[in-house]
Design a protein around this motif. Structure first.
Motif, PDB file in Angstrom:
ATOM      1  N   PRO A   1      32.644 -42.780  29.966  1.00 48.77           N
ATOM      2  CA  PRO A   1      32.747 -42.165  28.639  1.00 48.77           C
ATOM      3  C   PRO A   1      31.376 -42.026  27.986  1.00 48.77           C
ATOM      4  O   PRO A   1      30.466 -42.826  28.232  1.00 48.77           O
TER       5      PRO A   1
ATOM      6  N   LYS B   1      29.168 -40.164  24.277  1.00 51.48           N
ATOM      7  CA  LYS B   1      29.246 -39.777  22.875  1.00 51.48           C
ATOM      8  C   LYS B   1      28.595 -38.404  22.699  1.00 51.48           C
ATOM      9  O   LYS B   1      27.709 -38.009  23.471  1.00 51.48           O
TER      10      LYS B   1
ATOM     11  N   ASP C   1      33.763 -38.778  20.361  1.00 48.54           N
ATOM     12  CA  ASP C   1      33.915 -39.460  21.646  1.00 48.54           C
ATOM     13  C   ASP C   1      34.170 -38.432  22.741  1.00 48.54           C
ATOM     14  O   ASP C   1      34.960 -37.501  22.555  1.00 48.54           O
TER      15      ASP C   1
ATOM     16  N   ASP D   1      24.650 -41.302  26.407  1.00 49.77           N
ATOM     17  CA  ASP D   1      24.944 -42.697  26.093  1.00 49.77           C
ATOM     18  C   ASP D   1      23.637 -43.358  25.677  1.00 49.77           C
ATOM     19  O   ASP D   1      22.671 -42.674  25.347  1.00 49.77           O
TER      20      ASP D   1
END
Length: 311
Positions: free
Chosen positions: A256, A258, A273, A299
């Motif tokens: 994941p 941002k 997100d 990130d």
């Protein structure tokens, strides 16, 4: 019977072999290559403490031979760390088998040679000094493309007297430079390592692993290649300029991330997100004041940045 096999990799690079067979009469064939591989016919290239020649000797009918072999080389064939005062033959069967230590013999033509008796089987042969190749076994070495980086991963077994690993990168496959290193576990068993190229090159890049032992002896792994698109193709925004709804397109990641939007002064005005596996995201900027903004994807370690105009 005794025969001299006149051979070499060129007219100026001669690597003759003399074979004297006291066993069953047989026919022999010989060729020479200008490298030495860790497993004789395969594996990493050995780049230290050897003559960089491999003699491949074959007999028509295996068995029954009892041969003495003499191998010739020039000083230009000696790799770094090679000691011709204390050298020996190296013969690969299921592993490297070494002859007796001793000085090489200089002939009238300025070439050196080393002789060893008692060969009953053949191919491949080389000349070594010191303890021989590194005992480390490299199980795998791979380069994995990530959205903003290249991840280098390797696995080893049987690390003995191993000091460290260096990852080297090249844009042309010829000229390499180090991009980072990792200390060795230097213990038995299997081990895994990784190193990330934080500033990879666009286009095709070549990577290799330099395996260094405690005595500063080293060998290189095979070379692996990756091809990357330019950042422009990995991260795009449309429309730009934008009035309200903007779409940001990017390469998926397995972690994941941002997405930050900052104003002209660098203040963060919006955070989104980005789940793993996602390749695009939309957001509405209708409430934003007109002006210059930056879209930042990434990130804490890696970030891609693009300008955006709001009208």
């Amino acid at each position: 019977s005794e025969n001299i096999f006149p051979m070499g990799t060129s007219d100026s690079s001669r690597n003759f072999v003399r074979i004297n067979n006291a066993g069953t009469q047989d026919n022999f064939s010989v060729r020479v290559a200008d490298y030495v591989l860790l497993n004789g016919n395969s594996g990493d290239t050995i780049r230290v403490s050897h003559v960089d020649r491999t003699w491949f000797i074959e007999e028509d009918v295996p068995g029954g031979s009892n041969a003495t072999a003499e191998f010739w080389w020039n000083t230009s064939h000696e790799l770094i760390g090679f000691d011709r005062i204390l050298c020996r033959t190296a013969h690969y069967t299921n592993l490297w088998e070494y002859g007796s230590f001793g000085p090489a013999v200089l002939n009238a033509n300025g070439q050196y040679s080393k002789t060893q008796a008692g060969f009953t089987n053949f191919s491949p042969f080389s000349i070594s000094s010191g303890a021989g190749p590194l005992p480390l076994e490299l199980l795998s070495f791979a380069a994995v493309n990530k959205p903003a980086t290249v991840l280098l991963q390797w696995r080893t077994a049987n690390e003995i007297n191993t000091a460290s690993f260096e990852v080297e990168r090249s844009a042309d496959g010829i000229h390499f430079s180090s991009i980072g290193s990792r200390p060795s576990y230097n213990t038995a068993g299997n081990h895994s390592y990784q190193l990330e190229d934080m500033q990879p090159l666009d286009g095709t890049s070549y990577y290799r692993l330099k395996q260094i032992d405690i005595g500063a002896v080293f060998v290189y792994s095979n070379t692996v290649a990756v091809t990357r698109q330019a950042v422009e193709k990995l991260f795009s925004i449309y429309p730009n300029p934008v009035k309200d709804l903007v779409t940001i397109v990017f390469t998926a990641d397995d972690e994941p991330r941002k997405l930050w939007i900052t104003d002209a002064g660098g203040a963060i005005v919006k955070v989104l997100d980005v789940p793993r596996g996602i390749t695009s995201i939309q957001t509405n900027l209708a409430s934003f004041a007109n002006g210059m903004y930056q879209i930042i994807l990434g990130d804490d370690r890696n970030k891609l940045v693009k300008p955006l105009i709001k009208r």
